[in-house]
Structures are given as C-alpha cells and as structure tokens.
Design an enzyme around this catalytic site. Structure first.
Site, PDB file in Angstrom:
ATOM      1  N   PRO A  26       0.805  -1.207   0.000  1.00  0.00           N
ATOM      2  CA  PRO A  26       0.000   0.000   0.000  1.00  0.00           C
ATOM      3  C   PRO A  26       0.842   1.263   0.000  1.00  0.00           C
ATOM      4  O   PRO A  26       1.655   1.470   0.886  1.00  0.00           O
ATOM      5  CB  PRO A  26      -0.837  -0.109   1.278  1.00  0.00           C
ATOM      6  N   GLU A  27       0.705   2.076  -1.015  1.00  0.00           N
ATOM      7  CA  GLU A  27       1.326   3.397  -1.024  1.00  0.00           C
ATOM      8  C   GLU A  27       0.187   4.410  -1.051  1.00  0.00           C
ATOM      9  O   GLU A  27      -0.975   4.049  -0.856  1.00  0.00           O
ATOM     10  CB  GLU A  27       2.268   3.538  -2.221  1.00  0.00           C
ATOM     11  N   LYS A  36       0.572   8.303   4.080  1.00  0.00           N
ATOM     12  CA  LYS A  36       0.041   6.944   4.172  1.00  0.00           C
ATOM     13  C   LYS A  36      -0.690   6.699   5.486  1.00  0.00           C
ATOM     14  O   LYS A  36      -1.097   5.571   5.769  1.00  0.00           O
ATOM     15  CB  LYS A  36       1.179   5.928   4.006  1.00  0.00           C
ATOM     16  N   ARG A  79      16.767  -2.546   0.301  1.00  0.00           N
ATOM     17  CA  ARG A  79      15.696  -2.931  -0.606  1.00  0.00           C
ATOM     18  C   ARG A  79      16.219  -2.825  -2.028  1.00  0.00           C
ATOM     19  O   ARG A  79      17.416  -2.795  -2.231  1.00  0.00           O
ATOM     20  CB  ARG A  79      14.445  -2.083  -0.378  1.00  0.00           C
TER      21      ARG A  79
END
Length: 286
Positions: free
Chosen positions: A2-3, A61, A269
């Site tokens: 979810p962004e 967010k 990442r």
DNA sequence: TTACTGACCTGCACGC
DNA sequence: TGCGTGCAGGTCAGTA
C-alpha cells in the site's frame, strides 16, 4: 504494497462504509497491531466502544478517523495491512488482527495484516481540523492542494543526500514509497543516487510531475496490486502494476529505449533503473 | 543537528 | 519432503 493511492482508495471506502455508525465492540487479536496504543488492547477497545467515527482523513500513508469523543482512530497499513469492510458472517482472514463491530450493522471493519508492520491506535485530537499530534511531522503529499512545490524544492536542495532517499523521507514529502519513487525517477530520467543539492529547479519540477502522474494513474486504477497483499476495503485488487515501467522489471526492456532494466540493492531494498535513461551521476550519494 | 543503518515481521521462492 | 536462507519494504530508534 500500500502506497499513497492505495491508502486514498481505502480512505474513500471508509468514508462510504463506516462513518456515522456507533461502534458496538472492538476485539484485538494481536497486540502488536496496536503497539502504538501504549495503554494496551483493553484500553484501545474500551475507548472506542460507543464512539461514532465522524470522518476519514489521510496524511501521506496515515489515516485518521475523528470520533465524537474528541479523539481519533489512527491507522497505518504498513507493508501488508488491509482495512476491510466485511459481512459479519464471512470467515475470518488468516491474519485478522482487529475487528470493529457496529451497532445494528451486518458489516464490520477488519484490520488484517500479514507482516504486522501496520497498526491502529487511538489518541486525543486537540484540534478536529488539524492532524493528530503523532503524525504532525509527516509532510503533505504532492496530491494535497496545500502542498507547496517551492518549499519542497528548497528543502530538497538543502538536504545532503541522494534523491531517492529524499523522496522516501516522509518529513520532506509524504506518500512516496519504494515503488513510486522508482517510477517517478524513471519518468524524470534521474538516477536514484543523484545528489539533491545538484538538482535544478526544472529537474525538481519534472520529478514532482512524475510523482503526481504515477500517483494519479494508480489512483485511477485502484492502486498498485503488486502481489495479493493489497486489496481495497471491499477486498478488490488494483491493476496498476501492469503500468509500471521500471519497478520489478529487472532485465526487461526499458519502455523508452529498450535497454534492460537494472536492479541494485539500495537501503536494504531494491532500486530499479534504466542504465541509459537514468545514468549514474559522477558524484553519487547513496 | 543531520545523515544513515538496522530491526521489526511473516510468507513465499528457491536451492540443497 | 523438509529445512535453511534470502527477499520483500515503511517506519523509527539508535548511532555516527
């Protein structure tokens, strides 16, 4: 994952389905899901029971839902969180963490989170028109009408770091995660290690255009469903992943020049770039 | 004060 | 088949 667009889709769903309905009961199945509510699960349930959620707001967010009791339910989806409005008789999800039932309703709100990076909390809301104190440090997102591009450009150039690291800094600009950072940088033809202090005004404007464009396209399509972890409040997935140009496309041809997309390790990442469209700067900041 | 690193967490893919 | 390892990544406390 979810962004911002996904969170906005969830906010709209909450706005439609849960406002104005008195909370009948709250059950917490995993204390980690409310770890930011330091008073504990019992207090979390007690303070919400009997309250009515009045609105659904978003900053980056983070979501917050003011109640009629002068406080707000705050939520963050983390990496795998879902806020689902489900029929009360539908089977529990494997990773159901919190259940909120509403008086006289055959639907309930469920917080489901596989990796438990997300969470819920309740805190006082001194000013109903303002953000809760715990998320006051989060900057406005580029879709916010009050977002100030000039102030962002000034703050960005003042930083002494790489441009992707800056994009992921939620105190500078909110709502940009790893996926949309890579996509916006690809659109702006910027390498992720480009030092922020070397960015020109037009380059920053192009970057912001890229961020906005990728977010708006995702919003149109219901968010980025890169895996099965993200669904909206009705349990429906988005389809924006089909439109991603760089993220997750290692070794696939760049849609602009055909050069294979490259994946680098970055900040524990991955970062995806086109080595031709986004050349590595001579002086890089990681 | 600012920049950066690592931990948190769980399911899946992969190699042996 | 089962086990071990690496990977995914938003946030924040701790460190340099």
């Amino acid at each position: 994952m979810p962004e911002l667009p996904e969170v906005e889709v969830v906010r709209r769903g909450l706005d439609r389905w849960v406002l104005g309905r008195p909370i009948e009961s709250v059950e917490v199945y995993n204390p980690r899901a409310i770890r930011r509510h330091t008073a504990g699960p019992l207090h979390f349930a007690e303070v919400l029971t009997g309250r009515t959620l009045r609105a659904a707001h978003r900053r980056g967010k983070y979501l917050w839902l003011p109640t009629d009791g002068g406080d707000a339910l705050i939520g963050h989806l983390g990496m795998s969180g879902q806020l689902l409005v489900q029929p009360t008789d539908s089977p529990d999800e494997t990773h159901l963490r919190v259940r909120i039932r509403f008086a006289g309703e055959d639907r309930e709100l469920r917080f489901v989170d596989q990796r438990t990076f997300g969470g819920l909390s309740v805190e006082p809301l001194p000013d109903p028109e303002d953000v809760p104190p715990s998320i006051a440090h989060i900057a406005r997102d580029p879709l916010d009408p009050k977002f100030d591009p000039g102030a962002f450009a000034t703050a960005l150039r003042r930083k002494k770091t790489g441009v992707k690291r800056a994009l992921l800094d939620q105190t500078l600009i909110s709502g940009v995660g790893n996926i949309y950072a890579d996509e916006a940088l690809w659109r702006a033809k910027l390498h992720y290690a480009r030092p922020t202090e070397t960015l020109t005004g037009p380059a920053i404007a192009t970057l912001l255009d890229g961020v906005r464009a990728v977010m708006l396209e995702a919003l149109d399509q219901g968010g980025t469903s890169f895996d099965s972890l993200y669904v909206n409040v009705n349990g429906e997935s988005g389809y924006f992943d089909r439109s991603l140009a760089a993220y997750g496309r290692e070794d696939e041809p760049c849609p602009r020049c055909g050069t294979p997309i490259r994946r680098d390790a970055f900040m524990n990442r991955s970062s995806y770039t086109c080595p031709v469209c986004q050349p590595k700067p001579r002086r890089a900041r990681w």
